[in-house]
Design an enzyme around this catalytic site. Structure first.
Site, mmCIF file in Angstrom:
data_model
loop_
_atom_site.group_PDB
_atom_site.id
_atom_site.type_symbol
_atom_site.label_atom_id
_atom_site.label_comp_id
_atom_site.label_asym_id
_atom_site.label_seq_id
_atom_site.Cartn_x
_atom_site.Cartn_y
_atom_site.Cartn_z
ATOM 1 N N ASN A 97 0.804 -1.159 0.010
ATOM 2 C CA ASN A 97 -0.102 0.050 -0.033
ATOM 3 C C ASN A 97 0.968 1.240 -0.100
ATOM 4 O OD1 ASN A 97 -2.390 1.885 0.928
ATOM 5 N ND2 ASN A 97 -0.928 1.917 2.593
ATOM 6 N N TYR A 113 2.712 8.839 -11.104
ATOM 7 C CA TYR A 113 1.988 7.896 -10.060
ATOM 8 C C TYR A 113 1.283 6.868 -11.048
ATOM 9 C CZ TYR A 113 -1.789 6.450 -7.143
ATOM 10 O OH TYR A 113 -2.688 5.720 -6.472
ATOM 11 N N LYS A 168 1.646 2.542 -11.143
ATOM 12 C CA LYS A 168 0.827 1.789 -10.797
ATOM 13 C C LYS A 168 0.194 0.763 -11.842
ATOM 14 C CE LYS A 168 -0.180 2.974 -6.365
ATOM 15 N NZ LYS A 168 0.248 1.905 -5.448
#
Length: 257
Positions: free
Chosen positions: A92, A163, A167
């Protein structure tokens, strides 16, 4: 020999970046089901230790920079000494990122260094955690790896280039690692949220963005950290024993299909 399923209250869970925001919601969700949880932190010592103190004997706060393989090895070793072999890893942790569309670098401004910083956290961090926990999972024949993704590569409401690229790479790793680790009884899945209301990372998001996202969802609401955390339980639970290599999008129905 593999163990097909393990009840949540028998699992030893490591949540990277588990002290604040979404990580704290995931930590509390697993604790509520009786799991023993290690709250990994890097800069949030006070929050991590305060959260662990609320669950004496069931939670433990351990510092580690997930980008540092030696630190992650120590994290897993300490967890094993304290609680037993790690069964479940939730990747996470979010490294140095704030969701502020007004301040984001645009396509002609973004640098490769910015992408690299996000790859170091999302991809290298996950790789370190998975590889460090793998020997114990292989030995017991059971493992659950849950990576936290994003819906932005399906629906880039705000184009956060660095980002989102990191991901997307983590999703690829999720699918390929699922193939390699499946024969050992280890599943690898991803839970992908959209913008969450509210975490430290999304606190800088203008209210108009939240309102626009809510209007575009069937639920007419922005997803909360608790709602996304609930979905991580599924992939760790016995009900997901036949599921691996999947990406579950939890965003109130903003992304369809």
């Amino acid at each position: 020999m593999t163990t097909e399923a393990l009840p949540l209250d028998q699992q030893v869970v490591v949540v990277t970046g588990g002290a604040r925001g979404l990580g704290a919601a995931i930590t509390k969700t697993f604790l509520s089901q009786g799991a023993r949880v290690v709250i990994n932190y890097y800069t949030s010592k006070e929050a991590a230790e305060a959260l662990a103190a609320d669950y004496p004997g069931q939670a433990l706060a351990i510092e580690a920079d997930i980008r540092d393989r030696g630190a992650v090895d120590h994290l897993i070793t300490t967890t094993t000494e304290h609680f037993g072999s790690v069964t479940t890893v939730i990747n996470n942790a979010l490294v140095d990122f704030v969701f502020n569309g007004d301040a984001r670098p645009q396509a002609m401004q973004i640098t490769y260094d910015a992408l690299t910083r996000q790859f170091e956290g999302a991809v290298k961090g996950a790789l370190n955690a998975i590889q460090a926990a793998h020997p114990g999972m292989k030995r017991t024949g059971f493992g659950r790896i849950i990576n936290i993704g994003t819906n932005l590569f399906q629906h880039p409401v705000v184009p956060y280039h660095d980002y989102t690229a990191a991901k997307a790479a983590l999703l690829s790793l999720t699918k390929t690692f699922a193939d390699d680790l499946g024969p050992e009884g280890i599943t690898v899945n991803m839970v992908s949220g959209g913008l969450l209301r509210t975490t430290d990372a999304s606190a800088a998001t203008p209210e108009a963005v939240f309102e626009g996202i809510a209007a575009g969802t069937p639920l007419r609401k922005v997803t909360t950290p608790d709602q996304l955390a609930d979905a991580t339980l599924f992939f760790a639970s016995p009900w997901a024993r036949g599921v691996t290599g999947q990406n579950l999008i939890v965003d109130g129905g903003l992304v369809k299909g």
